[in-house]
Design a protein around this motif. Sequence first.
Motif, PDB file in Angstrom:
ATOM      1  N   VAL A  24       0.821  -1.355  -0.080  1.00  0.00           N
ATOM      2  CA  VAL A  24       0.044   0.200   0.023  1.00  0.00           C
ATOM      3  C   VAL A  24       0.893   1.194  -0.126  1.00  0.00           C
ATOM      4  CG1 VAL A  24      -1.833  -1.028   1.146  1.00  0.00           C
ATOM      5  CG2 VAL A  24      -0.253   0.062   2.544  1.00  0.00           C
ATOM      6  N   LYS A  25       0.276   2.287  -0.292  1.00  0.00           N
ATOM      7  CA  LYS A  25       1.043   3.642  -0.381  1.00  0.00           C
ATOM      8  C   LYS A  25       0.472   4.342   0.865  1.00  0.00           C
ATOM      9  CE  LYS A  25       1.338   3.871  -5.406  1.00  0.00           C
ATOM     10  NZ  LYS A  25       0.110   2.957  -5.772  1.00  0.00           N
ATOM     11  N   LYS A  26       1.706   5.121   1.360  1.00  0.00           N
ATOM     12  CA  LYS A  26       1.272   6.090   2.406  1.00  0.00           C
ATOM     13  C   LYS A  26      -0.101   6.609   2.747  1.00  0.00           C
ATOM     14  CE  LYS A  26       4.575   8.794   2.320  1.00  0.00           C
ATOM     15  NZ  LYS A  26       5.821   9.540   2.807  1.00  0.00           N
ATOM     16  N   GLY A  27      -0.442   7.338   1.270  1.00  0.00           N
ATOM     17  CA  GLY A  27      -1.630   8.030   1.171  1.00  0.00           C
ATOM     18  C   GLY A  27      -3.023   6.912   1.167  1.00  0.00           C
ATOM     19  N   GLU A  28      -2.706   5.681   1.177  1.00  0.00           N
ATOM     20  CA  GLU A  28      -4.017   5.028   1.388  1.00  0.00           C
ATOM     21  C   GLU A  28      -4.142   4.270   2.856  1.00  0.00           C
ATOM     22  OE1 GLU A  28      -4.124   1.483  -1.921  1.00  0.00           O
ATOM     23  OE2 GLU A  28      -1.915   2.022  -1.935  1.00  0.00           O
ATOM     24  N   ILE A  29      -3.618   4.841   3.689  1.00  0.00           N
ATOM     25  CA  ILE A  29      -3.731   4.497   4.996  1.00  0.00           C
ATOM     26  C   ILE A  29      -4.740   5.349   5.563  1.00  0.00           C
ATOM     27  CG2 ILE A  29      -2.675   4.404   7.373  1.00  0.00           C
ATOM     28  CD1 ILE A  29      -0.150   3.611   5.885  1.00  0.00           C
ATOM     29  N   GLU A  30      -5.701   4.748   6.233  1.00  0.00           N
ATOM     30  CA  GLU A  30      -7.060   5.484   6.790  1.00  0.00           C
ATOM     31  C   GLU A  30      -7.184   5.467   8.278  1.00  0.00           C
ATOM     32  OE1 GLU A  30     -10.146   4.879   3.466  1.00  0.00           O
ATOM     33  OE2 GLU A  30      -9.465   2.780   4.422  1.00  0.00           O
ATOM     34  N   LEU A  31      -6.372   4.770   8.867  1.00  0.00           N
ATOM     35  CA  LEU A  31      -6.475   4.735  10.510  1.00  0.00           C
ATOM     36  C   LEU A  31      -5.149   4.276  10.991  1.00  0.00           C
ATOM     37  CD1 LEU A  31      -8.366   4.908  12.837  1.00  0.00           C
ATOM     38  CD2 LEU A  31      -8.888   2.567  12.670  1.00  0.00           C
ATOM     39  N   VAL A  32      -4.580   4.913  12.060  1.00  0.00           N
ATOM     40  CA  VAL A  32      -3.667   4.070  12.807  1.00  0.00           C
ATOM     41  C   VAL A  32      -4.124   3.618  14.252  1.00  0.00           C
ATOM     42  CG1 VAL A  32      -1.364   4.671  13.635  1.00  0.00           C
ATOM     43  CG2 VAL A  32      -1.998   5.903  11.881  1.00  0.00           C
ATOM     44  N   LEU A  39       5.228   1.498  25.685  1.00  0.00           N
ATOM     45  CA  LEU A  39       3.936   1.975  25.218  1.00  0.00           C
ATOM     46  C   LEU A  39       4.083   3.180  24.791  1.00  0.00           C
ATOM     47  CD1 LEU A  39       1.539   0.778  27.976  1.00  0.00           C
ATOM     48  CD2 LEU A  39       1.728  -0.240  26.059  1.00  0.00           C
ATOM     49  N   LEU A  40       4.938   4.161  25.571  1.00  0.00           N
ATOM     50  CA  LEU A  40       5.108   5.611  24.938  1.00  0.00           C
ATOM     51  C   LEU A  40       5.910   5.553  23.627  1.00  0.00           C
ATOM     52  CD1 LEU A  40       5.983   7.588  28.178  1.00  0.00           C
ATOM     53  CD2 LEU A  40       4.001   8.083  26.653  1.00  0.00           C
ATOM     54  N   VAL A  41       6.807   4.740  23.400  1.00  0.00           N
ATOM     55  CA  VAL A  41       7.517   4.804  22.137  1.00  0.00           C
ATOM     56  C   VAL A  41       6.329   4.625  20.990  1.00  0.00           C
ATOM     57  CG1 VAL A  41       9.262   3.715  20.618  1.00  0.00           C
ATOM     58  CG2 VAL A  41       9.647   4.037  23.026  1.00  0.00           C
ATOM     59  N   GLY A  42       5.575   3.488  21.201  1.00  0.00           N
ATOM     60  CA  GLY A  42       4.665   3.355  20.214  1.00  0.00           C
ATOM     61  C   GLY A  42       3.597   4.446  19.880  1.00  0.00           C
ATOM     62  N   LEU A  43       3.027   4.962  21.232  1.00  0.00           N
ATOM     63  CA  LEU A  43       2.040   5.960  21.139  1.00  0.00           C
ATOM     64  C   LEU A  43       2.601   7.086  20.560  1.00  0.00           C
ATOM     65  CD1 LEU A  43      -0.904   6.639  21.780  1.00  0.00           C
ATOM     66  CD2 LEU A  43       0.059   7.357  24.053  1.00  0.00           C
ATOM     67  N   SER A  44       3.645   7.474  20.874  1.00  0.00           N
ATOM     68  CA  SER A  44       4.349   8.790  20.337  1.00  0.00           C
ATOM     69  C   SER A  44       4.565   8.824  18.885  1.00  0.00           C
ATOM     70  CB  SER A  44       5.511   9.149  20.835  1.00  0.00           C
ATOM     71  OG  SER A  44       5.614   8.982  22.020  1.00  0.00           O
ATOM     72  N   PHE A  45       5.003   7.647  18.420  1.00  0.00           N
ATOM     73  CA  PHE A  45       5.275   7.350  16.733  1.00  0.00           C
ATOM     74  C   PHE A  45       3.791   7.326  16.112  1.00  0.00           C
ATOM     75  CE2 PHE A  45       6.133   4.916  13.020  1.00  0.00           C
ATOM     76  CZ  PHE A  45       7.236   5.352  12.602  1.00  0.00           C
ATOM     77  N   ALA A  46       2.816   6.670  16.737  1.00  0.00           N
ATOM     78  CA  ALA A  46       1.569   6.474  16.100  1.00  0.00           C
ATOM     79  C   ALA A  46       0.829   7.959  16.241  1.00  0.00           C
ATOM     80  CB  ALA A  46       0.472   5.879  17.074  1.00  0.00           C
ATOM     81  N   LYS A  47       1.189   8.593  16.919  1.00  0.00           N
ATOM     82  CA  LYS A  47       0.593  10.239  16.997  1.00  0.00           C
ATOM     83  C   LYS A  47       1.235  10.904  15.746  1.00  0.00           C
ATOM     84  CE  LYS A  47      -0.996  10.711  21.835  1.00  0.00           C
ATOM     85  NZ  LYS A  47      -0.597  11.598  22.896  1.00  0.00           N
ATOM     86  N   ALA A  48       2.269  10.579  15.614  1.00  0.00           N
ATOM     87  CA  ALA A  48       3.082  11.426  14.554  1.00  0.00           C
ATOM     88  C   ALA A  48       2.766  10.863  13.428  1.00  0.00           C
ATOM     89  CB  ALA A  48       4.777  11.217  14.684  1.00  0.00           C
ATOM     90  N   VAL A  49       2.665   9.580  13.048  1.00  0.00           N
ATOM     91  CA  VAL A  49       2.066   9.267  11.780  1.00  0.00           C
ATOM     92  C   VAL A  49       0.565   9.525  11.614  1.00  0.00           C
ATOM     93  CG1 VAL A  49       1.274   7.040  10.608  1.00  0.00           C
ATOM     94  CG2 VAL A  49       3.402   7.083  12.101  1.00  0.00           C
ATOM     95  N   GLY A  90      -2.725  12.734   8.369  1.00  0.00           N
ATOM     96  CA  GLY A  90      -4.112  13.545   8.439  1.00  0.00           C
ATOM     97  C   GLY A  90      -4.826  12.461   8.492  1.00  0.00           C
ATOM     98  N   VAL A  91      -4.649  11.334   9.425  1.00  0.00           N
ATOM     99  CA  VAL A  91      -5.581  10.188   9.340  1.00  0.00           C
ATOM    100  C   VAL A  91      -5.907  10.145  11.055  1.00  0.00           C
ATOM    101  CG1 VAL A  91      -5.107   8.866   7.485  1.00  0.00           C
ATOM    102  CG2 VAL A  91      -4.021   8.466   9.705  1.00  0.00           C
ATOM    103  N   PRO A  92      -7.068   9.449  11.452  1.00  0.00           N
ATOM    104  CA  PRO A  92      -7.555   9.245  12.692  1.00  0.00           C
ATOM    105  C   PRO A  92      -6.649   8.219  13.450  1.00  0.00           C
ATOM    106  CG  PRO A  92      -9.305   8.502  11.294  1.00  0.00           C
ATOM    107  CD  PRO A  92      -8.128   9.184  10.582  1.00  0.00           C
ATOM    108  N   ILE A  93      -6.628   8.355  14.826  1.00  0.00           N
ATOM    109  CA  ILE A  93      -5.800   7.259  15.402  1.00  0.00           C
ATOM    110  C   ILE A  93      -6.761   6.837  16.694  1.00  0.00           C
ATOM    111  CG2 ILE A  93      -5.088   9.245  17.307  1.00  0.00           C
ATOM    112  CD1 ILE A  93      -2.528   7.740  17.897  1.00  0.00           C
ATOM    113  N   ILE A  94      -6.302   5.622  16.881  1.00  0.00           N
ATOM    114  CA  ILE A  94      -7.509   4.994  17.924  1.00  0.00           C
ATOM    115  C   ILE A  94      -6.525   4.010  18.961  1.00  0.00           C
ATOM    116  CG2 ILE A  94      -7.956   2.815  16.547  1.00  0.00           C
ATOM    117  CD1 ILE A  94     -10.860   3.119  17.655  1.00  0.00           C
TER     118      ILE A  94
END
Length: 318
Positions: free
Chosen positions: A51-59, A71-81, A86-90
């Motif tokens: 997939v291309k980056k632009g196809e990602i719809e949710l993190v 956990l903080l490493v993963g969460l900080s990275f996920a927030k940055a992505v 410009g996609v939602p995070i859950i």
Amino acid sequence: VVRDAKVLSQEVSSSVHLHSDYGGVVPEIASRFHTEYIYPVVRKAIDDAGVKKGEIELVAVTSGPGLPGSLLVGLSFAKAVSLALGVPIIGVNHLKAHMISCFIRPLFEIDDKFPFVGMVASGGHTGLYRCDGLDKWESIGRTRDDAVGEAFDKVAKIMGLGYPGGPRVEKRANRYKGTSPIDFPRAMLKGDKGLDFSFSGIKTAVLYYWKGCDKSESEIDRICYSFQKAVTEIIVEKLRRAMVFSGCRRLAVGGGVVENAAIRSGIEDMCEKNGYIFFLPSRKLCGDNAVMVAALGEALFLRGVRSDLTLNVSAVMN
Ligand code: KG4
Ligand code: ZN
């Protein structure tokens, strides 16, 4: 990377080898490793998925429970992505992710599986849940001391087998061909519906047995076989009680310990005998993995659940 609960790629990077000298996870080593590897691992998962980056719809990201530093490493990275694309995070509960890992097939048909009894058997957690919906989980039993995987790890450490203990104990148990296993104690705990677990007694019993035995290779095989047999019986009996207590007909079990073939077949036999329907994850999805987090995140998102950038980690969660 997951689409409609179909696995497009699965990448696992484990720091397990870095902890083997210590007999358990060293939190500081784990989070440093995470920091170093998270970018290449995510990159590879996206590339492998085609997939291309632009196809990602949710993190989707694990927000707890677990070691806060990791956990903080993963969460900080996920927030940055999430911000960058410009996609939602859950945020996803790690224990619930383990319990739905058995439903990850080409299609994620979980709604018709409720209610079920769920069990997590991992290195950090051991608990029983009654699950009535993706947002309705009630804890009905928990360990009062060690998690079951932790007991495997500690017993392996006593005998100098290295970390992680579970797979090593299983391998040695498979070598045992004798007919006189050691009768280690099975703590069944009567009070409170008898659904809680305790593994400290059996761990101590192994320690004392070890101190007094000849430490030969065949004796190590025998201890591993006997320990695994006792733990299997405890788990199977607790699951049987949880099914009776809850009145559920379906059972879903997840976590690293479910890789164990003796435990898997113990659960299968109990369910077949009682006419219960059971779900076990494929071996690849038993231990910690991102696929289960992505799949649960997607399912929650489709049901209207949302997180935002104020999302934080939590060491303890039900
Ligand atoms: O789910 P997991 O990968 O990580 C946690 O969330 O804790 O579980 C890791 C645990 C370790 O304690 C490991 O010894 C145990 O699962 N484990 C096993 C086996 N494979 C992994 N325990 C028993 N038998 C196995 N084959
Ligand atoms: Zn886990």
